[in-house]
Motif scaffolding. Structure first.
Motif, PDB file in Angstrom:
ATOM      1  N   MET A  77     -19.755  -8.574 -12.899  1.00  0.00           N
ATOM      2  CA  MET A  77     -18.639  -9.176 -12.883  1.00  0.00           C
ATOM      3  C   MET A  77     -17.670  -8.531 -13.079  1.00  0.00           C
ATOM      4  SD  MET A  77     -19.979 -11.630 -12.881  1.00  0.00           S
ATOM      5  CE  MET A  77     -20.449 -11.060 -10.841  1.00  0.00           C
ATOM      6  N   ALA A  78     -17.952  -7.238 -14.167  1.00  0.00           N
ATOM      7  CA  ALA A  78     -16.948  -5.961 -14.719  1.00  0.00           C
ATOM      8  C   ALA A  78     -15.933  -5.549 -13.371  1.00  0.00           C
ATOM      9  CB  ALA A  78     -17.329  -5.363 -15.222  1.00  0.00           C
ATOM     10  N   GLU A  79     -16.376  -5.933 -12.353  1.00  0.00           N
ATOM     11  CA  GLU A  79     -16.163  -5.160 -10.502  1.00  0.00           C
ATOM     12  C   GLU A  79     -14.979  -6.126 -10.290  1.00  0.00           C
ATOM     13  OE1 GLU A  79     -18.540  -3.563  -8.060  1.00  0.00           O
ATOM     14  OE2 GLU A  79     -19.917  -3.092  -9.264  1.00  0.00           O
ATOM     15  N   VAL A  80     -15.247  -7.638 -11.162  1.00  0.00           N
ATOM     16  CA  VAL A  80     -14.258  -8.607 -10.640  1.00  0.00           C
ATOM     17  C   VAL A  80     -13.122  -8.525 -11.856  1.00  0.00           C
ATOM     18  CG1 VAL A  80     -15.550  -9.133  -7.999  1.00  0.00           C
ATOM     19  CG2 VAL A  80     -15.701 -10.270 -10.894  1.00  0.00           C
ATOM     20  N   GLY A  81     -12.912  -8.586 -12.862  1.00  0.00           N
ATOM     21  CA  GLY A  81     -12.157  -8.967 -13.448  1.00  0.00           C
ATOM     22  C   GLY A  81     -12.820  -9.558 -14.678  1.00  0.00           C
ATOM     23  N   VAL A  82     -14.002  -9.841 -14.970  1.00  0.00           N
ATOM     24  CA  VAL A  82     -14.318 -10.580 -15.256  1.00  0.00           C
ATOM     25  C   VAL A  82     -14.140 -10.084 -17.219  1.00  0.00           C
ATOM     26  CG1 VAL A  82     -16.626 -12.042 -16.206  1.00  0.00           C
ATOM     27  CG2 VAL A  82     -15.915 -12.449 -14.236  1.00  0.00           C
ATOM     28  N   PRO A  83     -13.561 -10.098 -18.211  1.00  0.00           N
ATOM     29  CA  PRO A  83     -13.396 -10.086 -19.412  1.00  0.00           C
ATOM     30  C   PRO A  83     -14.631  -9.414 -19.674  1.00  0.00           C
ATOM     31  CG  PRO A  83     -12.083 -11.891 -19.300  1.00  0.00           C
ATOM     32  CD  PRO A  83     -12.678 -11.891 -18.092  1.00  0.00           C
ATOM     33  N   GLU A  84     -14.993  -8.449 -20.615  1.00  0.00           N
ATOM     34  CA  GLU A  84     -16.158  -8.234 -20.630  1.00  0.00           C
ATOM     35  C   GLU A  84     -17.159  -9.347 -22.194  1.00  0.00           C
ATOM     36  OE1 GLU A  84     -18.511  -4.474 -24.113  1.00  0.00           O
ATOM     37  OE2 GLU A  84     -15.989  -4.944 -23.557  1.00  0.00           O
ATOM     38  N   ARG A  85     -16.266  -9.901 -23.038  1.00  0.00           N
ATOM     39  CA  ARG A  85     -17.098 -11.088 -23.352  1.00  0.00           C
ATOM     40  C   ARG A  85     -17.394 -12.388 -23.209  1.00  0.00           C
ATOM     41  NH1 ARG A  85     -11.565 -11.510 -23.875  1.00  0.00           N
ATOM     42  NH2 ARG A  85     -10.708 -13.825 -23.870  1.00  0.00           N
ATOM     43  N   GLN A  86     -17.305 -12.272 -22.011  1.00  0.00           N
ATOM     44  CA  GLN A  86     -17.384 -13.262 -21.023  1.00  0.00           C
ATOM     45  C   GLN A  86     -19.021 -13.301 -19.711  1.00  0.00           C
ATOM     46  OE1 GLN A  86     -14.610 -15.417 -18.520  1.00  0.00           O
ATOM     47  NE2 GLN A  86     -13.293 -15.791 -20.506  1.00  0.00           N
ATOM     48  N   ARG A  87     -19.369 -12.024 -19.628  1.00  0.00           N
ATOM     49  CA  ARG A  87     -19.511 -11.312 -18.301  1.00  0.00           C
ATOM     50  C   ARG A  87     -21.011 -11.493 -18.244  1.00  0.00           C
ATOM     51  NH1 ARG A  87     -17.164  -5.049 -18.818  1.00  0.00           N
ATOM     52  NH2 ARG A  87     -15.455  -5.396 -18.280  1.00  0.00           N
ATOM     53  N   ARG A  88     -22.100 -11.936 -19.637  1.00  0.00           N
ATOM     54  CA  ARG A  88     -22.839 -12.485 -19.937  1.00  0.00           C
ATOM     55  C   ARG A  88     -23.634 -13.620 -19.453  1.00  0.00           C
ATOM     56  NH1 ARG A  88     -26.309 -10.770 -25.225  1.00  0.00           N
ATOM     57  NH2 ARG A  88     -27.924 -12.615 -24.067  1.00  0.00           N
ATOM     58  N   MET A  89     -22.028 -14.401 -19.869  1.00  0.00           N
ATOM     59  CA  MET A  89     -22.388 -15.962 -19.515  1.00  0.00           C
ATOM     60  C   MET A  89     -22.343 -16.203 -17.628  1.00  0.00           C
ATOM     61  SD  MET A  89     -19.794 -18.948 -19.283  1.00  0.00           S
ATOM     62  CE  MET A  89     -18.610 -18.410 -19.816  1.00  0.00           C
ATOM     63  N   ARG A  90     -21.353 -15.480 -17.300  1.00  0.00           N
ATOM     64  CA  ARG A  90     -20.985 -15.451 -15.743  1.00  0.00           C
ATOM     65  C   ARG A  90     -22.315 -15.011 -15.206  1.00  0.00           C
ATOM     66  NH1 ARG A  90     -17.243 -19.548 -15.838  1.00  0.00           N
ATOM     67  NH2 ARG A  90     -15.309 -18.600 -16.662  1.00  0.00           N
ATOM     68  N   ALA A  91     -22.608 -13.854 -15.588  1.00  0.00           N
ATOM     69  CA  ALA A  91     -24.013 -13.534 -15.020  1.00  0.00           C
ATOM     70  C   ALA A  91     -25.540 -14.095 -15.459  1.00  0.00           C
ATOM     71  CB  ALA A  91     -24.739 -12.448 -15.703  1.00  0.00           C
ATOM     72  N   SER A  92     -24.899 -15.221 -16.491  1.00  0.00           N
ATOM     73  CA  SER A  92     -26.119 -16.520 -16.607  1.00  0.00           C
ATOM     74  C   SER A  92     -25.950 -17.294 -15.465  1.00  0.00           C
ATOM     75  CB  SER A  92     -26.472 -17.007 -17.566  1.00  0.00           C
ATOM     76  OG  SER A  92     -26.484 -15.562 -18.577  1.00  0.00           O
ATOM     77  N   GLN A  93     -24.804 -18.093 -14.736  1.00  0.00           N
ATOM     78  CA  GLN A  93     -24.512 -19.498 -14.218  1.00  0.00           C
ATOM     79  C   GLN A  93     -25.075 -18.342 -12.812  1.00  0.00           C
ATOM     80  OE1 GLN A  93     -19.592 -18.952 -14.840  1.00  0.00           O
ATOM     81  NE2 GLN A  93     -20.120 -21.350 -15.689  1.00  0.00           N
ATOM     82  N   LEU A  94     -24.655 -17.002 -12.364  1.00  0.00           N
ATOM     83  CA  LEU A  94     -25.092 -16.753 -11.045  1.00  0.00           C
ATOM     84  C   LEU A  94     -26.369 -17.269 -11.160  1.00  0.00           C
ATOM     85  CD1 LEU A  94     -22.070 -14.245 -10.944  1.00  0.00           C
ATOM     86  CD2 LEU A  94     -22.731 -15.575  -9.609  1.00  0.00           C
ATOM     87  N   TRP A  95     -26.625 -16.079 -11.831  1.00  0.00           N
ATOM     88  CA  TRP A  95     -28.314 -16.467 -12.008  1.00  0.00           C
ATOM     89  C   TRP A  95     -29.004 -18.067 -11.459  1.00  0.00           C
ATOM     90  CZ3 TRP A  95     -31.574 -11.978 -13.056  1.00  0.00           C
ATOM     91  CH2 TRP A  95     -32.777 -12.869 -12.703  1.00  0.00           C
ATOM     92  N   HIS A  96     -28.442 -19.236 -12.309  1.00  0.00           N
ATOM     93  CA  HIS A  96     -28.977 -20.207 -12.198  1.00  0.00           C
ATOM     94  C   HIS A  96     -28.158 -20.799 -10.757  1.00  0.00           C
ATOM     95  CE1 HIS A  96     -29.420 -23.998 -13.301  1.00  0.00           C
ATOM     96  NE2 HIS A  96     -28.419 -25.225 -12.679  1.00  0.00           N
ATOM     97  N   TRP A  97     -27.404 -20.380 -10.020  1.00  0.00           N
ATOM     98  CA  TRP A  97     -27.353 -20.526  -9.435  1.00  0.00           C
ATOM     99  C   TRP A  97     -28.234 -19.843  -7.553  1.00  0.00           C
ATOM    100  CZ3 TRP A  97     -24.640 -25.387  -7.728  1.00  0.00           C
ATOM    101  CH2 TRP A  97     -23.848 -26.104  -8.952  1.00  0.00           C
ATOM    102  N   LEU A  98     -28.121 -19.190  -7.997  1.00  0.00           N
ATOM    103  CA  LEU A  98     -28.766 -18.218  -6.670  1.00  0.00           C
ATOM    104  C   LEU A  98     -30.369 -18.986  -7.218  1.00  0.00           C
ATOM    105  CD1 LEU A  98     -27.797 -14.577  -7.542  1.00  0.00           C
ATOM    106  CD2 LEU A  98     -27.222 -15.542  -5.778  1.00  0.00           C
ATOM    107  N   TYR A  99     -31.082 -18.701  -7.897  1.00  0.00           N
ATOM    108  CA  TYR A  99     -32.674 -18.766  -8.415  1.00  0.00           C
ATOM    109  C   TYR A  99     -33.260 -20.211  -8.364  1.00  0.00           C
ATOM    110  CZ  TYR A  99     -31.638 -13.400  -7.920  1.00  0.00           C
ATOM    111  OH  TYR A  99     -31.422 -12.519  -7.771  1.00  0.00           O
ATOM    112  N   VAL A 100     -32.473 -21.218  -8.904  1.00  0.00           N
ATOM    113  CA  VAL A 100     -32.635 -22.062  -9.563  1.00  0.00           C
ATOM    114  C   VAL A 100     -32.320 -23.636  -8.483  1.00  0.00           C
ATOM    115  CG1 VAL A 100     -32.582 -24.482 -11.156  1.00  0.00           C
ATOM    116  CG2 VAL A 100     -32.710 -21.895 -12.053  1.00  0.00           C
ATOM    117  N   ARG A 101     -31.007 -22.787  -8.308  1.00  0.00           N
ATOM    118  CA  ARG A 101     -30.500 -24.406  -6.883  1.00  0.00           C
ATOM    119  C   ARG A 101     -30.374 -23.635  -5.601  1.00  0.00           C
ATOM    120  NH1 ARG A 101     -29.804 -29.066  -9.507  1.00  0.00           N
ATOM    121  NH2 ARG A 101     -28.367 -29.296  -7.794  1.00  0.00           N
ATOM    122  N   GLY A 102     -30.470 -21.646  -5.155  1.00  0.00           N
ATOM    123  CA  GLY A 102     -30.827 -21.417  -4.154  1.00  0.00           C
ATOM    124  C   GLY A 102     -29.354 -21.437  -3.389  1.00  0.00           C
TER     125      GLY A 102
END
Length: 392
Positions: free
Chosen positions: A29-54
């Motif tokens: 997320m840092a590579e695409v400019g996501v602010p540090e305070r948001q990175r864990r949250m965005r990573a959790s969102q991606l995780w959900h879409w990849l592995y829960v929603r497929g």
């Protein structure tokens, strides 16, 4: 949801997010400019879409802003492997031939993955390597030289794509006529029993299986994940300690002389060392038994004497013994034991207090049964790989 139907095919142009752990996703997320305070949250969102929603298309990630989705799509890939072939057995077993990028092999590589539907569960047999180094003489896979290890992403992708094809993600539809469990999840169990020796690819296996068993993602129970090894003794304790999955041992013989022939790795780690490692497996108990796999070879390892010695060898180890009727393949010198012989062998083991189910052969007509998996992949010679690189 149509994203899976038009999923991009895996290539080497962009880094793929599948197979990254949570910390690595946050770093991405840092590579695409996501602010540090948001990175864990965005990573959790991606995780959900990849592995829960497929999901395999960033545009379907509706709780992520459009501009960020666009940046992600420009920078990263969610590509699936290419499906080269899909075969369906008369018994409902499915076998896929998946194609992955070269990644050092010189040309694209292919592996086989098998889905075995049963009443109450669906088992996915996943490959860990392209080819194998072990040359077990009864195994078709062993006739294919090792090309390369699969990455954690490629191991996970076999699970994701199988679930895609079966309609096992939310909002997905199972194809009409597909043989699957009557209720619940369609992929309930994963066995690392496909092509390759998993413990010769330990770090990638560990990473993939920890993601697969994460409770906020694919959420496969560690007790429903089984890793099968031919006996890479130094990695057995680590498997239980660092992965925590169930363990299966590809045994097939009750003395070193025969096992040296059937499973040549025994010359490096003989039965005494292997069984000692099994006795020390973390978490071993009657509730978490080791499975010993024993292929039944006519006139080779199927006598009553062999059955009694097997019981003696395993004394004190909480265990289940899977008796596997030999699955023939072109060029093999072995024959399957007669059914009456297998049943008598099983009775001896049962009377000693060990469960010894006889595995029903599945997918034999499409060469999807135990020991039959193989692809046509070969590693290019170094000078040919270098010539391609110069030409590119």
């Amino acid at each position: 949801m149509t994203a899976k139907a038009v999923a991009p095919v895996m290539g080497e142009d962009m880094p793929i997010l599948i197979g990254l752990n949570r910390e690595e996703l946050a770093a991405a997320m840092a590579e695409v400019g996501v602010p540090e305070r948001q990175r864990r949250m965005r990573a959790s969102q991606l995780w959900h879409w990849l592995y829960v929603r497929g999901v395999s298309d960033f545009s379907y990630m509706t709780n992520i802003a459009k501009d960020l989705r666009a940046k992600l799509a420009e920078t990263f890939s969610l590509a699936r492997p290419e499906i080269v072939d899909e075969q369906i057995s008369v018994d409902g077993t499915r076998k896929w031939l998946f194609r992955f990028p070269p990644r050092g092999a010189g040309r694209p590589v292919e592996v086989e993955t098998v889905y075995i539907p049963e009443e109450g569960r669906g088992t996915l047999c996943v490959s860990s390597q392209v080819g194998c180094t072990l040359t077990c003489t009864f195994c078709h896979t062993g006739t294919q030289k090792l090309v390369r290890n699969l990455t954690s992403e490629e191991i996970l992708s076999q699970i994701l794509l199988a679930r895609d094809r079966l309609g096992d993600f939310p909002d997905a539809t199972t194809p009409q006529g597909t043989v699957v469990p009557s209720e619940g999840r369609l992929v309930t169990n994963v066995v690392m029993m496909g092509m390759g020796e998993p413990l010769y690819n330990f770090e990638n296996i560990k990473k993939a299986l920890l993601i697969a068993s994460d409770g906020d993602g694919l959420s496969l129970s560690k007790r429903r994940i089984t890793l099968s090894t031919s006996g890479v003794v130094p990695e057995i304790f680590r498997t239980g300690d660092e992965i925590g999955c169930s363990l299966a041992i590809s045994l097939h013989a009750v003395n070193d002389e025969l096992r040296n022939v059937l499973v040549p790795i025994n010359k490096k780690w003989p039965l005494k060392d292997l069984l000692e490692a099994c006795r020390n497996y973390p978490g071993l108990s009657n509730a978490k038994r080791i499975t010993f796999e024993y292929v039944m070879l006519k006139g080779i390892n199927d006598s009553n004497k062999d059955a009694l010695e097997l019981v003696r060898l395993l004394k004190g180890i909480p265990a289940k013994i899977n008796l596997i009727p030999f699955n023939p393949w072109p060029g093999s010198e072995y024959e399957c034991s007669d059914w009456e012989r297998i049943e008598e062998f099983s009775d001896i083991v049962n009377r000693a207090g060990y469960a010894s189910p006889i595995r029903t052969p599945r997918g034999r007509d499409i060469f999807a049964a135990c020991g039959q998996l193989k692809s046509a992949s070969e590693r290019m010679r170094k000078k040919d790989r270098d010539a391609i690189a110069v030409g590119a």
